[in-house]
Design an enzyme around this catalytic site. Structure first.
Site, mmCIF file in Angstrom:
data_model
loop_
_atom_site.group_PDB
_atom_site.id
_atom_site.type_symbol
_atom_site.label_atom_id
_atom_site.label_comp_id
_atom_site.label_asym_id
_atom_site.label_seq_id
_atom_site.Cartn_x
_atom_site.Cartn_y
_atom_site.Cartn_z
ATOM 1 N N GLU A 47 50.480 -23.265 30.920
ATOM 2 C CA GLU A 47 49.339 -23.489 30.049
ATOM 3 C C GLU A 47 48.199 -22.549 30.373
ATOM 4 O O GLU A 47 48.056 -22.086 31.494
ATOM 5 C CB GLU A 47 48.842 -24.931 30.190
ATOM 6 N N CYS A 82 41.156 -19.425 31.281
ATOM 7 C CA CYS A 82 41.662 -19.907 32.561
ATOM 8 C C CYS A 82 43.177 -19.714 32.507
ATOM 9 O O CYS A 82 43.853 -20.322 31.675
ATOM 10 C CB CYS A 82 41.287 -21.376 32.703
ATOM 11 N N CYS A 122 53.255 -25.161 41.247
ATOM 12 C CA CYS A 122 52.511 -24.703 42.419
ATOM 13 C C CYS A 122 53.164 -25.291 43.663
ATOM 14 O O CYS A 122 53.637 -26.433 43.637
ATOM 15 C CB CYS A 122 51.057 -25.157 42.333
ATOM 16 N N CYS A 157 48.557 -29.963 46.878
ATOM 17 C CA CYS A 157 47.301 -30.710 47.009
ATOM 18 C C CYS A 157 47.457 -32.071 46.310
ATOM 19 O O CYS A 157 47.834 -32.120 45.135
ATOM 20 C CB CYS A 157 46.131 -29.927 46.407
ATOM 21 N N CYS A 196 45.831 -32.890 42.785
ATOM 22 C CA CYS A 196 46.071 -31.938 41.696
ATOM 23 C C CYS A 196 47.409 -32.211 41.040
ATOM 24 O O CYS A 196 48.437 -32.281 41.716
ATOM 25 C CB CYS A 196 46.018 -30.511 42.242
ATOM 26 N N GLY A 223 49.182 -22.891 39.535
ATOM 27 C CA GLY A 223 49.683 -21.968 40.549
ATOM 28 C C GLY A 223 48.647 -21.496 41.551
ATOM 29 O O GLY A 223 47.443 -21.658 41.370
ATOM 30 N N GLU A 224 49.162 -20.913 42.631
ATOM 31 C CA GLU A 224 48.321 -20.323 43.671
ATOM 32 C C GLU A 224 48.440 -18.800 43.505
ATOM 33 O O GLU A 224 49.457 -18.195 43.860
ATOM 34 C CB GLU A 224 48.826 -20.777 45.049
ATOM 35 N N SER A 269 41.033 -17.674 42.335
ATOM 36 C CA SER A 269 40.796 -18.897 43.106
ATOM 37 C C SER A 269 41.985 -19.172 44.017
ATOM 38 O O SER A 269 43.141 -19.080 43.596
ATOM 39 C CB SER A 269 40.602 -20.062 42.131
ATOM 40 N N SER A 291 39.036 -22.899 47.421
ATOM 41 C CA SER A 291 39.057 -24.344 47.200
ATOM 42 C C SER A 291 38.961 -25.039 48.544
ATOM 43 O O SER A 291 39.961 -25.232 49.222
ATOM 44 C CB SER A 291 40.354 -24.734 46.481
ATOM 45 N N LEU A 292 37.757 -25.387 48.929
ATOM 46 C CA LEU A 292 37.551 -25.953 50.269
ATOM 47 C C LEU A 292 37.758 -27.472 50.250
ATOM 48 O O LEU A 292 38.594 -27.991 50.964
ATOM 49 C CB LEU A 292 36.157 -25.577 50.782
ATOM 50 N N HIS A 293 36.973 -28.165 49.452
ATOM 51 C CA HIS A 293 37.106 -29.610 49.220
ATOM 52 C C HIS A 293 36.812 -30.500 50.426
ATOM 53 O O HIS A 293 36.727 -31.720 50.277
ATOM 54 C CB HIS A 293 38.476 -29.972 48.630
ATOM 55 N N ASN A 305 38.662 -34.727 38.539
ATOM 56 C CA ASN A 305 39.276 -35.102 37.280
ATOM 57 C C ASN A 305 40.510 -35.908 37.655
ATOM 58 O O ASN A 305 41.529 -35.328 38.017
ATOM 59 C CB ASN A 305 39.635 -33.809 36.543
ATOM 60 N N CYS A 311 40.798 -29.125 35.334
ATOM 61 C CA CYS A 311 41.411 -28.695 36.602
ATOM 62 C C CYS A 311 42.640 -29.496 36.998
ATOM 63 O O CYS A 311 42.579 -30.713 37.108
ATOM 64 C CB CYS A 311 40.414 -28.852 37.730
HETATM 65 N N1 SAH Z 1 45.643 -22.701 43.493
HETATM 66 C C1 SAH Z 1 44.318 -22.210 43.245
HETATM 67 C C2 SAH Z 1 43.933 -22.123 41.794
HETATM 68 C C3 SAH Z 1 44.287 -23.247 40.848
HETATM 69 S S1 SAH Z 1 43.368 -24.726 40.774
HETATM 70 C C4 SAH Z 1 43.314 -23.031 44.022
HETATM 71 O O1 SAH Z 1 43.671 -24.077 44.521
HETATM 72 O O2 SAH Z 1 42.181 -22.604 44.147
HETATM 73 C C5 SAH Z 1 41.707 -24.368 40.373
HETATM 74 C C6 SAH Z 1 40.735 -25.371 41.000
HETATM 75 O O3 SAH Z 1 40.885 -26.684 40.433
HETATM 76 C C7 SAH Z 1 40.942 -25.533 42.509
HETATM 77 O O4 SAH Z 1 39.691 -25.539 43.144
HETATM 78 C C8 SAH Z 1 41.579 -26.899 42.583
HETATM 79 O O5 SAH Z 1 41.446 -27.489 43.851
HETATM 80 C C9 SAH Z 1 40.842 -27.628 41.492
HETATM 81 N N2 SAH Z 1 41.476 -28.884 41.077
HETATM 82 C C10 SAH Z 1 42.780 -29.186 41.039
HETATM 83 N N3 SAH Z 1 42.971 -30.442 40.614
HETATM 84 C C11 SAH Z 1 41.751 -30.951 40.373
HETATM 85 C C12 SAH Z 1 41.291 -32.221 39.914
HETATM 86 N N4 SAH Z 1 42.144 -33.191 39.623
HETATM 87 N N5 SAH Z 1 39.957 -32.391 39.791
HETATM 88 C C13 SAH Z 1 39.085 -31.398 40.086
HETATM 89 N N6 SAH Z 1 39.456 -30.191 40.522
HETATM 90 C C14 SAH Z 1 40.781 -29.961 40.677
#
Ligand code: SAH
Length: 380
Positions: free
Chosen positions: A119, A132, A139, A143, A146, A193-194, A227, A250-252, A329, A372
């Site tokens: 997508e 995007c 992927c 995570c 996700c 994907g990464e 990203s 993507s630190l989180h 999300n 996301c």
């Molecule tokens: N693999 C890469 C790029 C794809 S995801 C990465 O992880 O950076 C793009 C962003 O969306 C990342 O920061 C990811 O952590 C975030 N993301 C994934 N699922 C999400 C969700 N359910 N809610 C908010 N952000 C999310």
């Protein structure tokens, strides 16, 4: 550690293995956009045609955004069919498109030659239009919050499968599909994907996206964001490519204990190593790094984590960093939820108080599962 007692770690969700190399599957057909400009003339010559037609063909693809042989009136009719069949094969067929945000956001589901689904999402703003894109089908980074990460990795996308998402978006924006006709200005590698686990093809796609017309789409490098979960060796390698793209990490979570759970690749490369690599990227490129932080209620949104995030980032990157706080999300069936607005505001306030710039990202596409991490999850 404080804050850990009040949430379920969701072990069953985060127990997927990390997958760095994509399974070996059939590659999509070769495409003009897989080739750097200098190799296109050779490819055209190998088809028995005049090498200079490569430039015309590139202009149709990258400037006019067209793959229609009937429109290629500057190429002899006899040559068109072979050139288009061999160098502009259809790679992605649109299965469907859905829109929301009053028509300003549109998500497309694409089927590749082998049935793989990916997508992309196009978003029109007053001052820009952003696509995007997906860099992999699925992927391997696992995570737990996700949706894509929970489905595993199917395969890497080819360079041209990535540029095809960009071309389709550019056509939509040009033809007024999302509001007033305009120009696609930004590309973010934040779909499925990464990107840095599909390193070569991602970097080649960035070059096709940014090379001046007719070699590429001519989008500014500064308007492209890659990203990553934080593949440290690949971040350092990217810093040496001579590209001025924005790196988003993507630190989180600011602490290894929580990040090990939320971003499982942290078990390989710790927060400090990721921030070191981010600093190296910022120093080499002069570009401010973006830090992605999905705010998850009672999981990573505590005031002390905001303070820790702020102080770590201030020390590691000084003014060379910006934090994007993203309301989580929630994925279907997940027990996690977005932080309450009050907690979100307090989090942002504390990060800023530590001297780090921080804003809440505007989330588009929520009601069409285009936000996301949700891409294509409902179609598996
Ligand atoms: N693999 C890469 C790029 C794809 S995801 C990465 O992880 O950076 C793009 C962003 O969306 C990342 O920061 C990811 O952590 C975030 N993301 C994934 N699922 C999400 C969700 N359910 N809610 C908010 N952000 C999310």
């Amino acid at each position: 550690m404080a804050g850990r007692d009040n949430w379920d770690t969701g072990k069953t969700m985060s127990s997927l293995p990390l997958v760095f190399s994509a399974p070996h599957r059939g590659q999509p057909p070769r495409h003009l956009a897989d080739l750097p400009a200098e190799q296109r003339a050779e490819a055209v010559a190998a088809l028995g045609e005049k090498p200079l037609l490569a430039k015309q063909l590139s202009r149709h693809y990258f400037a006019r955004l067209s793959v229609d042989p009937a429109a290629m009136t500057d190429i002899p009719r006899s040559a068109r069919a072979a050139l288009v069949t061999e160098l502009l094969p259809p790679l992605l067929t649109e299965v469907r498109a859905v829109s929301c945000d009053n028509g300003a956001t549109s998500k497309s589901l694409w089927r590749a030659h082998d049935g793989t689904l990916v997508e992309s999402v196009v978003m029109r703003y007053d001052d820009r239009a952003t696509v995007c894109v997906s860099s992999q089908a699925g992927c391997g980074m696992a995570c737990p919050f996700c949706a894509t990460g929970q489905g595993g990795l199917r395969r890497n996308l080819s360079t041209a499968e990535i540029t095809e998402q960009v071309r389709a978006a550019a056509v939509t924006v040009r033809d007024g599909g999302l509001g007033p006709p305009g120009r696609l200005s930004n590309v973010v590698f934040m779909g499925m994907g990464e990107p840095l686990a599909n390193y070569r093809r991602t970097v080649d796609a960035v070059r096709r996206i940014c090379d001046p017309v007719p070699g590429g789409f001519g989008i500014s490098q500064r308007s492209v964001t890659v990203s990553t979960v934080g593949l440290v060796h690949a971040i350092r390698r990217l810093a040496g490519e001579g590209l001025s793209v924005t790196l988003a990490v993507s630190l989180h979570a600011p602490d290894d204990e929580l990040r090990d759970e939320l971003v499982p690749v942290n078990t390989r490369w710790k927060v400090a190593e990721v921030l070191d690599a981010a600093r190296y990227y910022a120093d080499r490129t002069g570009r401010r790094v973006s830090i992605e932080y999905a705010l998850i209620r009672d999981v990573n949104d505590q005031p002390w984590r905001a303070d820790l995030l702020g102080s770590l980032l201030h020390r590691a990157l000084g003014p060379l960093v910006h934090v994007n706080a993203i309301p989580l999300n929630p994925t279907p069936g997940s027990k996690w939820d977005a932080s309450p607005k009050q907690a979100e505001r307090e989090f942002v306030r504390r990060v800023i108080a530590a001297g780090v710039s921080c804003t809440v990202r505007d989330t588009r596409g929520r009601e069409i599962a285009a936000a996301c991490g949700q891409l294509a999850a409902s179609d598996r």
